[in-house]
Design a protein around this motif. Sequence first.
Motif, PDB file in Angstrom:
ATOM      1  N   ASN A 143       0.834  -1.193   0.000  1.00 54.14           N
ATOM      2  CA  ASN A 143       0.000   0.000   0.000  1.00 54.14           C
ATOM      3  C   ASN A 143       0.876   1.253   0.000  1.00 54.14           C
ATOM      4  N   PRO A 144       1.570   1.520  -1.111  1.00 55.46           N
ATOM      5  CA  PRO A 144       2.518   2.641  -1.152  1.00 55.46           C
ATOM      6  C   PRO A 144       1.877   4.019  -0.963  1.00 55.46           C
ATOM      7  N   GLN A 145       0.570   4.120  -1.206  1.00 57.39           N
ATOM      8  CA  GLN A 145      -0.089   5.415  -1.060  1.00 57.39           C
ATOM      9  C   GLN A 145      -0.326   5.805   0.395  1.00 57.39           C
ATOM     10  N   LEU A 146      -0.182   4.840   1.289  1.00 58.64           N
ATOM     11  CA  LEU A 146      -0.367   5.126   2.711  1.00 58.64           C
ATOM     12  C   LEU A 146       0.967   5.451   3.372  1.00 58.64           C
ATOM     13  N   GLU A 147       0.924   6.268   4.395  1.00 59.06           N
ATOM     14  CA  GLU A 147       2.120   6.589   5.172  1.00 59.06           C
ATOM     15  C   GLU A 147       2.115   5.746   6.440  1.00 59.06           C
ATOM     16  N   ILE A 148       2.984   4.745   6.471  1.00 56.52           N
ATOM     17  CA  ILE A 148       3.017   3.795   7.584  1.00 56.52           C
ATOM     18  C   ILE A 148       4.360   3.900   8.292  1.00 56.52           C
ATOM     19  N   ARG A 149       4.344   4.369   9.509  1.00 56.96           N
ATOM     20  CA  ARG A 149       5.573   4.566  10.273  1.00 56.96           C
ATOM     21  C   ARG A 149       5.623   3.750  11.554  1.00 56.96           C
ATOM     22  N   THR A 150       4.462   3.419  12.119  1.00 59.22           N
ATOM     23  CA  THR A 150       4.412   2.712  13.402  1.00 59.22           C
ATOM     24  C   THR A 150       3.400   1.574  13.351  1.00 59.22           C
ATOM     25  N   ILE A 151       3.438   0.728  14.379  1.00 56.00           N
ATOM     26  CA  ILE A 151       2.468  -0.361  14.483  1.00 56.00           C
ATOM     27  C   ILE A 151       1.061   0.209  14.622  1.00 56.00           C
ATOM     28  N   GLU A 152       0.941   1.358  15.290  1.00 58.87           N
ATOM     29  CA  GLU A 152      -0.369   1.990  15.456  1.00 58.87           C
ATOM     30  C   GLU A 152      -0.964   2.367  14.103  1.00 58.87           C
ATOM     31  N   ASP A 153      -0.128   2.747  13.148  1.00 63.00           N
ATOM     32  CA  ASP A 153      -0.613   3.073  11.803  1.00 63.00           C
ATOM     33  C   ASP A 153      -1.198   1.842  11.123  1.00 63.00           C
ATOM     34  N   LEU A 154      -0.614   0.679  11.415  1.00 63.46           N
ATOM     35  CA  LEU A 154      -1.086  -0.564  10.795  1.00 63.46           C
ATOM     36  C   LEU A 154      -2.499  -0.927  11.246  1.00 63.46           C
ATOM     37  N   ALA A 155      -2.903  -0.431  12.406  1.00 65.50           N
ATOM     38  CA  ALA A 155      -4.233  -0.743  12.931  1.00 65.50           C
ATOM     39  C   ALA A 155      -5.342  -0.217  12.035  1.00 65.50           C
ATOM     40  N   CYS A 156      -5.021   0.774  11.181  1.00 66.16           N
ATOM     41  CA  CYS A 156      -6.042   1.409  10.360  1.00 66.16           C
ATOM     42  C   CYS A 156      -5.954   1.083   8.869  1.00 66.16           C
ATOM     43  N   ILE A 157      -5.057   0.186   8.485  1.00 65.26           N
ATOM     44  CA  ILE A 157      -4.983  -0.177   7.071  1.00 65.26           C
ATOM     45  C   ILE A 157      -6.167  -1.077   6.724  1.00 65.26           C
ATOM     46  N   PRO A 158      -6.540  -1.177   5.441  1.00 67.50           N
ATOM     47  CA  PRO A 158      -7.674  -2.021   5.042  1.00 67.50           C
ATOM     48  C   PRO A 158      -7.479  -3.492   5.433  1.00 67.50           C
TER      49      PRO A 158
END
Length: 267
Positions: A82-97
């Motif tokens: 998902n290159p269009q998303l900005e993922i920096r932390t595990i918390e960010d992963l909680a909101c991916i599809p």
Amino acid sequence: MESKDYLLMELKEIEDWEKDQKGLFIWEKIGRIPFKVLDKITPSFIQKKIGLLLDEIGSYIQNGGKYLTNEKTVLDIVQKLNPQLEIRTIEDLACIPIETMKLAGEDLKKNRSKLATLQGASTGFGGIFTLAVDIPVLLGLSLKTLQEIAMIHGYNPNETNERIFIVKCLQFASADIVGKEAILNELSSTYNQRESKEMVSQLQGWREVVYTYRDQFGWKKLLQMVPIAGMIFGAFTNRSMIQDIADTGMMLYRKRRILERLTVDCR
């Protein structure tokens, strides 16, 4: 974010999988017999090494120890999907599809299965003696695989409660029909977000996780006891075991994430 209908459809798929896991095969009971024989003929120094698994699991639950995996590896896997998303932390992963979580999990399972295949072939070369070495090595790979799956779904294995959940996933993958049903009932407290202390008390038999994990090798590992020929069987059985463990982790963690999304949206 996904629609409620989509989340309910995914939840139904996971619940169907849970029902399938409750099927009991006679091989699950017969499978423990070879290891009872193995206990009697395995040299004491190897027995002691296998016994260290108890301390390893205890240490893992308390502080993660040497089994804690690299967070950046998981972040990179998801970012590529998902290159269009900005993922920096595990918390960010909680909101991916959810679909991205599924794809990342399948990618991880594929990679870890290849690693397990190579490991099983190498430890199967020496027959019964290297089989004893294979057990703790495979345990470590299993724990790291489940940790990475946890992170893909936005859960942090650095937290003690998550490591308990991971050991429960490991236990589920090794359990028989009675054990699987009991564990699913226990995990409902996590799904319902009850006090974390409950999960600790539910793990009172955590030492049995190691014994069950070892015993269930049984018939799967029986032919790996033969030197040289054990390479083939070791590669096959290790691959299938990691795939089962990965499937368990993906299903149980996805269920948690879906149930949370049905009640609380990511903002």
